[in-house]
Enzyme design. Sequence first.
Site, mmCIF file in Angstrom:
data_model
loop_
_atom_site.group_PDB
_atom_site.id
_atom_site.type_symbol
_atom_site.label_atom_id
_atom_site.label_comp_id
_atom_site.label_asym_id
_atom_site.label_seq_id
_atom_site.Cartn_x
_atom_site.Cartn_y
_atom_site.Cartn_z
ATOM 1 N N HIS A 1 -49.427 19.942 11.518
ATOM 2 C CA HIS A 1 -49.533 20.164 10.078
ATOM 3 C C HIS A 1 -48.637 19.237 9.261
ATOM 4 O O HIS A 1 -48.894 19.017 8.071
ATOM 5 C CB HIS A 1 -49.206 21.628 9.762
ATOM 6 C CG HIS A 1 -49.915 22.157 8.557
ATOM 7 N ND1 HIS A 1 -50.119 21.412 7.404
ATOM 8 C CD2 HIS A 1 -50.466 23.380 8.303
ATOM 9 C CE1 HIS A 1 -50.762 22.155 6.510
ATOM 10 N NE2 HIS A 1 -50.980 23.334 7.024
ATOM 11 N N ASP B 1 -70.622 16.859 9.600
ATOM 12 C CA ASP B 1 -71.879 16.625 10.313
ATOM 13 C C ASP B 1 -71.734 15.422 11.256
ATOM 14 O O ASP B 1 -71.674 14.274 10.813
ATOM 15 C CB ASP B 1 -72.992 16.374 9.288
ATOM 16 C CG ASP B 1 -74.348 16.087 9.925
ATOM 17 O OD1 ASP B 1 -74.456 16.139 11.169
ATOM 18 O OD2 ASP B 1 -75.297 15.800 9.171
#
Length: 460
Positions: free
Chosen positions: A166, A380
């Site tokens: 992170h 995608d």
Amino acid sequence: MASSSSCPPFTMHKCKPELVTPSIPTPDETKLLSEIDDQNYLRFHYSIIQIYQNESSMANKDPVRVIRQALAQALVFYYPFAGRLREGRGHKLMVDCTGEGVMFIEADADVTLDQFGDDLQPPFIHSKAFMCDVAESEDIKNLPLLLIQVTRLKCGGFVVSTGWNHVMADGAGLSQFMQAWAEMARGIKTPSISPLWRRELLMARDPPHITCNHREYDQIQDDNLNSPDLDLVHRSFFFGPAQMAALRGLLPRQLRQCTAFDLITACFWRCRTRALQIDADEDVRMMCIVNARNRFRPPLPVGYYGNAFAYPAAMTTAGKLCANPYAYAVELIHNVKGEVTEEYMHSVADLMVLKGRCMPTTVRSCLVSDLTRARFRDVDFGWGKALSGAPAKGSTGPFYGGTHIVSYKNSKGVDGLVLPVWMPTEAMPMFVKDMEDMMSGNQNQQSHPTKAASFIRSTM
């Protein structure tokens, strides 16, 4: 977890982990992280799970091979991810851009998407099996900055698990990387958004000086904080159009245009405080993750993928939060988000230097992150959008009061939002009842409950 699985046991075969390196040589240099990146609170790997169904037009393509190759190409543009963290003077983190690569695991699972049924609702309760196996005690400086596993399913679908350190990026930054990665998988040669490091924009000033009130970093002593012996259970709540309309119907006209984040977060905060039966005169905090990119003048440059958020804390007493109408909590949430400005962000960066990268307080605190705009479902790789794209776990960060809101289309085809919650076993029944009441348009919980067992009050 409270959730029960309808999926039968399945077997998982994992290949030996490999390191995927950039497809061409990349700069050998050291890059400093900003003070917003380099918070102790962010020194952990956070995992996103994306679940994809079979696509007939991709029948001759192996998702593992396509995604691995695209990863190597994406790392040319995002080459710091292929490096390793180093710690300098004053525990300051930096990235040594060594090009060593990111961890990648190829796997196969003897199960179909249909067998998971409703288990696909975030957080995916089988997520641990689909993630890279690394010891939680491992020093993050020894681990690759990305931990990726791609698992083929029997039906032709697949699961992508991405664990990222992170300190390197926030949700918006990771989403930007993932979109570039997916573009490479679809045959695009360069990312539609060029990545920018520019971490100096959020470095501490010289000399550092705190100019804003940061209640999220108040240091409060609590001997029982996050007791490992606390018996926690999990529930997820789905907010579709009907539930959101019911919440809006509880508000006066001037507040009905508040965001879905405001509505859900206020509902969660109020119900959680009641269920934990916190003493009426005790302060309670709700920390709201705010993406600050557009709070700068001018905004941070397009392509900046570092951490650029704050979590200002709305604060009141438990008694006021529970006794006042729901609108009181909504207004507190709505207003506190407006506190984040360019000056606020510089003040946080300075605070990190002056107060030793202190942790946010977890005592009588909640934290909620809106991940709907990160668009993890929209990534995608060539097989269409994901059926689900959300954090692997229901909590955010190191304490169970943290959670997030993600988008999800349920098994009935209804688009909505999901809020996963962890609560002590004793508190969950009251919490569920109050949440369900509010989600059906009933806020008849005006009184503050009687004192609970001391163990519940002191282990929030």
